[in-house]
Design an enzyme around this catalytic site. Structure first.
Site, mmCIF file in Angstrom:
data_model
loop_
_atom_site.group_PDB
_atom_site.id
_atom_site.type_symbol
_atom_site.label_atom_id
_atom_site.label_comp_id
_atom_site.label_asym_id
_atom_site.label_seq_id
_atom_site.Cartn_x
_atom_site.Cartn_y
_atom_site.Cartn_z
ATOM 1 C CG HIS A 51 -1.689 1.242 1.432
ATOM 2 N ND1 HIS A 51 -3.006 1.375 1.063
ATOM 3 C CD2 HIS A 51 -1.335 2.442 1.968
ATOM 4 C CE1 HIS A 51 -3.430 2.594 1.364
ATOM 5 N NE2 HIS A 51 -2.430 3.256 1.918
ATOM 6 C CD GLU A 52 2.063 3.525 3.726
ATOM 7 O OE1 GLU A 52 2.359 4.605 3.178
ATOM 8 O OE2 GLU A 52 1.047 3.379 4.426
ATOM 9 C CG HIS B 286 0.761 6.307 -0.873
ATOM 10 N ND1 HIS B 286 -0.452 6.762 -1.339
ATOM 11 C CD2 HIS B 286 0.499 5.698 0.306
ATOM 12 C CE1 HIS B 286 -1.403 6.435 -0.483
ATOM 13 N NE2 HIS B 286 -0.851 5.775 0.522
ATOM 14 C CD GLU C 205 -4.009 6.785 1.945
ATOM 15 O OE1 GLU C 205 -3.748 5.562 1.986
ATOM 16 O OE2 GLU C 205 -3.154 7.665 2.171
#
Length: 426
Positions: free
Chosen positions: A278-279, A282, A358
């Site tokens: 997930h990070e 970004h 997100e």
């Protein structure tokens, strides 16, 4: 006139507070729609009865404190102006030195000190609340240390910002907002560059991930995403909180992927890999740089509106507010109040953009890891650790949530799982 403005200011704040108390405690419905009952997004399937009760209680009180805190700041600045405290601050500064820059710093110190004292009760209530619900594990002395670090860091940055701001206002009454914005661009980038290596370590200890086997898995994941990562950092947060978190901050060579040790202690490797994916999303989708661009665009509009509103307010109520001119340091509380109001008003937009990013990161992470059980387990554990509402009230979501709700996140994963199974069977 000053009494009238003060009275209506207090009345508006009381009505506003009563509205949100009624909304959060008596009107807002956080129950799930029928189709979500019994799914893995239903908190009744992964929280026990006591956890369900505590999450509702804690969320309601915490949300009420949020909605009370920001307008309280506006009320504080309004009364600084109406009571003429700015005149006293300026007088004390003038008696201390003849240097204009130092006078501004002294004025700012007194304003910051009074603001710190005025908002301290709400800050302490928030700290006590998280402590009583076992979210915070931080001692009072440690909490107070962080508060004082906040004070001095903010004061140090504000000395520079306010000094430059009023120098620009004196140089150009019409375009100071534009010049201030132009200077804010390199300053913002510089502060983001410093944040991971200078500011963050003042609060907590950071070090490379101790679990080298897990780090190897994370770096392998990063390699698949073409991310030039060399280290993953962990931070000692267990002595302050039971909440879980992971994040990416900084820019350029100072960018870091950071895991809280609470996350490492409570999640298994597969769940942590989902968080890391997930990070990484970004980074891959350049959300940090889009965020910087969005922030700079909003700050340009904000500074322009602040300049126009200040001119109007001082022109009409300058005598009542005891502000002789825009370029007088006594206009600073008005500047801060207007800017805070604009930030609050714009927060639904910035939160909407953040929730979109997100959501994109969640989809990227599940496509990379293909492990819905780990992903759903992660969000369930995040809910339990933070006593979060799975389905928060609409106004809370709009003004507070930079992430999709847990209902939305888990439901997306369940939908992905169904679609993935359908494709496998075709």
């Amino acid at each position: 006139m000053a009494r009238k403005i003060g009275f209506y200011g207090i009345l508006a704040y009381v009505i506003y507070g009563l509205f949100f108390y009624w909304y959060l405690f008596h009107f807002a419905d956080t129950s799930l729609q029928f189709e979500y009952e019994g799914t893995r997004a239903d908190p009744a399937t992964f929280l026990n009865g006591r956890e369900l009760m505590l999450s509702e209680e804690y969320s309601k009180i915490r949300n009420l404190l949020f909605f009370l805190s920001t307008p309280f700041e506006w009320l504080f600045y309004l009364f600084v102006l109406l009571l003429g405290l700015g005149n006293a601050f300026k007088k004390w500064a003038g008696q201390s030195t003849k240097l204009k820059f130092v006078q501004s710093a002294i004025y700012l110190f007194w304003l910051s000190l009074f603001a710190f004292a005025a908002t301290a009760p709400l800050s302490y209530i928030s700290y006590s609340l998280s402590k009583s619900y076992n979210i915070s594990t931080q001692s009072f002395s440690s909490w107070m240390k962080d508060e004082l670090i906040d004070f001095w860091i903010n004061f140090g940055m504000m000395i520079i910002i306010v000094g430059v701001l009023y120098w620009l206002i004196n140089k150009s009454r019409k375009r100071w907002w534009l010049y201030a914005w132009l200077l804010s661009v390199p300053f913002t980038l510089f502060m983001m560059f410093l944040q991971p290596v200078v500011i963050d370590p003042l609060y907590n200890d950071f070090y490379p991930l101790k679990n080298k086997e897990l780090e190897a898995k994370i770096l392998e994941l990063a390699a698949k995403a073409n991310i030039p990562a060399e280290h993953v950092f962990e931070v000692n947060m267990a002595e302050k909180t039971n909440s879980l978190n992971a994040y990416v901050n900084g820019i350029g060579s100072n960018s870091r992927i950071v895991l809280w040790d609470t996350t490492l202690n409570r999640l298994n490797d597969d769940q942590i890999l989902f968080i890391m994916a997930h990070e990484m999303a970004h980074y891959v989708e350049k959300h940090i740089y889009f965020g910087i661009a969005g922030y700079l665009l909003l700050s340009l509009v904000g500074l322009y509106l602040t300049a126009r509103i200040m001119e109007y307010v001082i022109g009409r109520w300058g005598k009542v507010l005891k502000i002789p001119a825009v370029n007088d340091i006594r206009s600073l509380p008005l500047f801060l109040m207007i800017l805070s109001m604009l930030l609050f008003i714009s927060s639904p937009l910035s939160n909407f953009v953040s929730r979109y990013q997100e959501s994109r990161a969640d989809k990227y992470a599940i496509e990379m890891t293909k492990n819905t059980d780990a992903a759903i387990g992660t969000f369930q554990e995040l809910t339990r650790a933070g006593l979060s509402q799975v389905n928060p009230p609409l106004l809370v979501k709009i003004f507070r949530y930079g992430h999709p709700t847990m209902l939305e996140r888990i439901s997306m994963l369940e939908e992905y799982e169904i679609n993935h199974k359908v494709k496998e069977n075709e």
